[in-house]
Design a protein around this motif. Structure first.
Motif, mmCIF file in Angstrom:
data_model
loop_
_atom_site.group_PDB
_atom_site.id
_atom_site.type_symbol
_atom_site.label_atom_id
_atom_site.label_comp_id
_atom_site.label_asym_id
_atom_site.label_seq_id
_atom_site.Cartn_x
_atom_site.Cartn_y
_atom_site.Cartn_z
ATOM 1 N N VAL A 68 0.870 -1.216 0.013
ATOM 2 C CA VAL A 68 0.134 -0.159 0.016
ATOM 3 C C VAL A 68 0.762 1.192 0.044
ATOM 4 N N PRO A 69 0.207 2.437 -0.262
ATOM 5 C CA PRO A 69 1.234 3.748 -0.518
ATOM 6 C C PRO A 69 2.135 3.963 0.693
ATOM 7 N N GLY A 70 1.504 3.841 1.918
ATOM 8 C CA GLY A 70 2.306 4.074 2.951
ATOM 9 C C GLY A 70 3.345 3.272 3.273
ATOM 10 N N GLU A 71 3.242 2.082 2.733
ATOM 11 C CA GLU A 71 4.296 1.135 3.104
ATOM 12 C C GLU A 71 5.283 1.509 1.668
ATOM 13 N N VAL A 72 4.806 1.815 0.465
ATOM 14 C CA VAL A 72 5.818 2.265 -0.454
ATOM 15 C C VAL A 72 6.583 3.438 -0.123
ATOM 16 N N THR A 73 6.172 4.327 0.406
ATOM 17 C CA THR A 73 6.773 5.347 0.995
ATOM 18 C C THR A 73 7.864 5.199 2.039
ATOM 19 N N GLU A 74 7.625 4.216 3.032
ATOM 20 C CA GLU A 74 8.639 3.547 4.003
ATOM 21 C C GLU A 74 9.711 2.909 3.162
ATOM 22 N N LEU A 75 9.451 1.959 2.369
ATOM 23 C CA LEU A 75 10.509 1.272 1.568
ATOM 24 C C LEU A 75 11.529 2.153 1.059
ATOM 25 N N ALA A 76 10.979 3.271 0.506
ATOM 26 C CA ALA A 76 11.519 3.984 -0.180
ATOM 27 C C ALA A 76 12.369 5.299 0.503
ATOM 28 N N GLN A 77 12.236 5.378 1.855
ATOM 29 C CA GLN A 77 12.574 6.446 2.849
ATOM 30 C C GLN A 77 14.099 6.162 3.070
ATOM 31 N N ARG A 78 14.556 7.376 2.707
ATOM 32 C CA ARG A 78 16.026 7.449 3.313
ATOM 33 C C ARG A 78 16.241 8.760 4.416
ATOM 34 N N THR A 79 16.628 8.140 5.529
ATOM 35 C CA THR A 79 16.748 9.071 6.786
ATOM 36 C C THR A 79 17.721 10.099 6.422
ATOM 37 N N PRO A 80 17.342 11.351 6.788
ATOM 38 C CA PRO A 80 18.390 12.435 6.665
ATOM 39 C C PRO A 80 19.482 12.134 7.811
ATOM 40 N N LYS A 81 20.896 12.800 7.266
ATOM 41 C CA LYS A 81 21.857 12.429 8.245
ATOM 42 C C LYS A 81 22.390 13.970 8.373
ATOM 43 N N ARG A 82 22.610 14.138 9.767
ATOM 44 C CA ARG A 82 23.156 15.532 10.029
ATOM 45 C C ARG A 82 24.767 15.376 9.758
ATOM 46 N N LEU A 83 24.822 16.438 8.757
ATOM 47 C CA LEU A 83 26.462 16.708 8.229
ATOM 48 C C LEU A 83 27.006 17.876 9.202
ATOM 49 N N GLY A 84 26.358 18.836 9.513
ATOM 50 C CA GLY A 84 26.882 19.701 10.509
ATOM 51 C C GLY A 84 25.989 20.663 11.129
ATOM 52 N N HIS A 85 26.602 21.162 12.200
ATOM 53 C CA HIS A 85 25.522 22.290 13.076
ATOM 54 C C HIS A 85 26.423 23.217 13.817
ATOM 55 N N TRP A 86 26.559 24.288 13.085
ATOM 56 C CA TRP A 86 27.199 25.435 13.797
ATOM 57 C C TRP A 86 26.507 26.533 14.557
ATOM 58 N N SER A 87 26.599 26.260 15.921
ATOM 59 C CA SER A 87 25.817 27.102 16.783
ATOM 60 C C SER A 87 26.275 28.498 16.971
ATOM 61 N N LEU A 88 27.704 28.870 16.420
ATOM 62 C CA LEU A 88 28.292 30.058 16.318
ATOM 63 C C LEU A 88 28.083 30.969 17.770
ATOM 64 N N ASP A 89 28.211 30.136 18.927
ATOM 65 C CA ASP A 89 28.335 30.526 20.278
ATOM 66 C C ASP A 89 29.762 31.033 20.750
ATOM 67 N N ASP A 90 30.597 30.793 19.912
ATOM 68 C CA ASP A 90 31.945 31.109 20.256
ATOM 69 C C ASP A 90 33.066 30.762 19.019
ATOM 70 N N ALA A 91 34.360 31.476 19.183
ATOM 71 C CA ALA A 91 35.210 31.274 18.029
ATOM 72 C C ALA A 91 36.759 31.199 18.773
ATOM 73 N N THR A 92 37.565 30.544 18.324
ATOM 74 C CA THR A 92 38.890 30.633 18.821
ATOM 75 C C THR A 92 39.935 30.442 17.706
ATOM 76 N N ASP A 93 40.457 31.696 17.714
ATOM 77 C CA ASP A 93 41.651 31.795 16.559
ATOM 78 C C ASP A 93 41.056 31.663 15.264
ATOM 79 N N GLY A 94 39.726 32.409 15.289
ATOM 80 C CA GLY A 94 39.155 32.633 14.065
ATOM 81 C C GLY A 94 38.398 31.415 13.463
ATOM 82 N N VAL A 95 38.108 30.461 14.394
ATOM 83 C CA VAL A 95 37.412 29.246 14.045
ATOM 84 C C VAL A 95 36.422 29.098 14.957
ATOM 85 N N SER A 96 34.910 28.763 14.595
ATOM 86 C CA SER A 96 33.790 28.501 15.021
ATOM 87 C C SER A 96 33.716 26.945 14.956
#
Length: 702
Positions: free
Chosen positions: A450-478
């Protein structure tokens, strides 16, 4: 005076002539008669009504009797009759008020007419001087009705596939049709209304009064279900619903499955269910799997006569409902290639794969002389394909990356089934249309997926590549939140941390006021001239689905020029950029028409939003879905127009992610004057609810 009298005499003579020449009204036509709003009928077609009906007749006086502007009066004379329980004939008559010719005339039958008795009636017209023939005279017909004052008995419901819980508590299952038979002890029931929990619903007519009816039902989800049914008799009377409860199990597992994650060097593919598949020498195990799926490895087929796998046995009966699916990545798209098929008397009983054509390649599912095509295969890009045959409806369907592609079509499968094949299709002179590319997780179901199962079979779970909170920086690097690649802070950009709590302006008049950071303990402030931040290399792969999120607040209420918040470059120009366009007061997602220096740019998605240096900024997100090849911009959870165009085939952005600037001419430009925070990047397309969570200080856990 003589002339006047003469005129009067002539007028009187004319009136006498009209009276003498009066024609009787026309005979009422059967087509102009109704019983309780239903057409006049008799015999086997006798009308059944649930209350004493209103009889209706449209009556006409001949036009020759009157001048066009004159009123043509006419009355209706109704007569009804029946035989009572003692065998005596009973008659009732009624004369209507006078109305104009062509007007409907009515008689509402009295409430004391007998029930369950055939009552006949006819009508004639009277213009005050003459009457028409009765409506049943000559070629006319009597009208008959039966007044039914009793509701039908409640419906009974049975289903061999889905018995009530008292018999079997849980039954199979999602994707397996049930057939529900509705009946009633009353022999005058002509139809049934039904409504399943969550749908479908409708009305189904019986072949004859009192006959049972059967409707199919395909469960789309598991859990407790019910259907409620009302019988409707010939008079339109109904009774309270009968509720039939049943419990549906989850969809049963595939009858054959090859994960194709066998170790490198294997000469056969183990079967999760079904029979192991022997591999030709052109099959190489241990290949990469599509990210974000449960697959861990795949098999590569070299497109030659040796690149195949087969269990040397059928996987399913093609005459019954079935579905076949796989993750695939073509190494080429210029020729027709088969992902999976099943032999049938020297031809394939079905084929699932890629079909080349003059208009370009397309995914394809063919069965029983019917072919459905859709989607756009791309060399080197993963796709989930699924072909479905529904034996209940006789329809074949194709799904690509969880979405239906092409148009469902009628199909008649072959009756003889041979061996199941991966990577090739049977032809008159041997196997053909061999697959060149990667294949993973082949599944065969002996039911509807059924359509819901088709969607689940084709689902690709997103993967986090990066999260930069920009709370601080040291030597010009956050830093990146999980230790990944950092953002390097360029000139004209600083991480702002507010007052730091050293003093409170509301208590200390000498304490300078300082705004709070956008989110968390800090944010990136950009001067609009040279300020920016960037990674050392690309963050998202523009050749696949991705999501980028950021919070941005402009420092100026009326900027003098467009300002870019995020961009990532291709070889010659930005693959995309998110910017504010002050001329239109819009946030825009901009892409070049091609990866060439100086290529024209196109606004593919935008959201109108005035901005100005105050508040908590705007939460922006770019979402590219490679499965549907669409890209769009979100602003504070609201989506701009979806662009049904993505990145050109094979365009993988090689440039670094830029914060606060984009390509302009031969160098950098469109510098942002404002604040930026919470830069996040994901492989995969986040859903709407996930996008709404971006920018609140924590990453999304898909």
């Amino acid at each position: 005076m003589v002339g006047c009298c003469a005129a009067a005499l002539l007028a009187g003579a004319a009136g006498t002539a009209n009276a003498a020449d009066n024609l009787p009204p026309k005979q009422p036509l059967v087509k102009d008669l109704q019983t309780g709003g239903k057409a006049c009928a008799t015999g086997d077609d006798t009308v059944y009504v649930s209350q004493p009906p209103r009889l209706t007749a449209v009556l006409f006086d001949p036009e020759e009797d009157n001048q066009p502007s004159e009123f043509s009066p006419v009355q209706g004379e109704f007569e009804a009759w029946w035989t009572d329980a003692a065998g005596a004939e009973q008659r009732r008559t009624y004369t209507t008020i006078t109305l104009g010719s062509g007007s409907p005339q009515y008689w509402t039958m009295p409430s004391d007419i007998p029930a369950n008795t055939s009552i006949s009636w006819h009508v004639r017209a009277n213009d005050g001087k003459a009457t028409s023939p009765w409506s049943d005279a000559g070629d006319g017909s009597v009208c008959s009705f039966v007044y039914d004052d009793v509701n039908p008995e409640p419906a009974t419901i049975t289903s061999p596939e889905y018995p009530e819980p008292d018999d079997v508590f849980w039954v199979d299952g999602v994707g397996v049709y049930g057939h529900f038979t509705m009946d009633s002890p009353s022999d005058d029931v002509v139809s049934y209304t039904y409504e399943f929990l969550g749908g479908p619903s409708g009305t189904v007519a019986a072949d004859r009064p009192g006959a049972p009816v059967t409707v199919p039902y395909l469960p789309l989800s598991s859990g407790p279900k019910y259907v409620q049914v009302r019988p409707i008799d010939r008079a339109g009377r109904s009774t309270g619903p009968t509720i039939y409860r049943f419990n549906v199990q989850s969809g049963r597992a595939p009858v054959a499955r090859w994960k194709l994650d066998d170790p490198a060097g294997s000469r056969s593919a183990a079967a999760e269910t079904g029979v192991a598949a022997r591999a030709g020498t052109g099959a190489t195990f241990g290949g990469p799997a599509p990210t974000g799926t449960g697959a861990t490895a795949t098999v590569a087929l070299d497109g030659t006569g040796h690149g195949f796998l087969t269990p040397d046995a059928p996987a399913t009966d093609l005459r019954k409902s079935f579905a076949v699916s796989a993750w695939v990545r073509p190494a080429e798209t210029g020729r027709t290639m088969t992902v999976a098929s099943q032999d049938a008397a020297g031809t394939p009983g079905f084929t699932l794969g890629l079909r080349a054509g003059d208009s370009g390649p397309a995914w394809s599912f063919a069965i029983g002389g019917t072919r459905i095509t859709g989607g756009a295969p791309e060399t080197g890009e993963w796709a989930h394909v699924l072909g479905l045959y529904d034996a209940e409806t006789g329809k074949a369907r194709l799904y690509v990356n969880g979405h239906e592609a092409g148009t469902a079509a009628d199909a008649t499968p072959a009756e003889v089934s041979g061996a199941f094949q991966i990577g090739r299709a049977r032809g008159a002179d041997g196997y053909r249309d061999r697959w060149h590319g990667d294949v993973g997780d082949v599944r065969v179901h002996d039911r509807v997926v059924v359509p819901g199962e088709v969607t689940e079979l084709a689902q690709r779970t997103p993967k986090r590549l990066g999260h930069w909170s920009l709370d601080d920086a040291t030597d010009g690097v956050s830093p990146e939140g999980t230790g990944g690649a950092p953002l390097r802070i360029g000139g004209g950009a600083t991480v702002y941390r507010g007052s730091g709590g050293s003093c409170l302006p509301e208590l200390d008049p000498d304490c300078p006021p300082a705004p709070e950071p956008l989110v968390g303990e800090g944010h990136l402030s950009l001067d609009g001239e040279t300020g920016y931040a960037a990674t050392d290399g690309p963050v998202v792969d523009t050749g696949d689905s991705f999501t980028l999120g950021v919070i941005a607040r402009l420092a100026d209420s009326e900027p003098a020029h467009p300002m870019t918040v995020l961009s990532q470059a291709g070889e010659h120009t930005d693959a995309f950029k998110v910017r504010y366009q002050p001329a239109d007061h819009t946030w825009q997602l901009v892409m070049p028409v091609r990866d060439e220096a100086g290529a024209p740019e196109k606004v593919v998605s935008q959201v109108e939003s005035a901005d100005g240096g105050e508040g908590q900024g705007h939460r922006l997100a770019v979402v590219y879905d490679d499965a549907s090849d669409t890209i769009k911009l979100y602003v504070d959870g609201s989506a701009g127009a979806e662009a049904a165009t993505g990145f050109p085939n094979g365009w993988h952005s090689a440039g670094a992610l830029q914060v606060g600037r984009g390509t302009a001419g031969d160098g950098w430009g469109e510098y942002l004057h404002g604040d930026v925070d919470e830069v996040q990047a994901y492989a995969g397309a986040l859903s709407g609810p996930q996008i709404a969570q971006l920018g609140w200080g924590a990453g999304i856990d898909p």
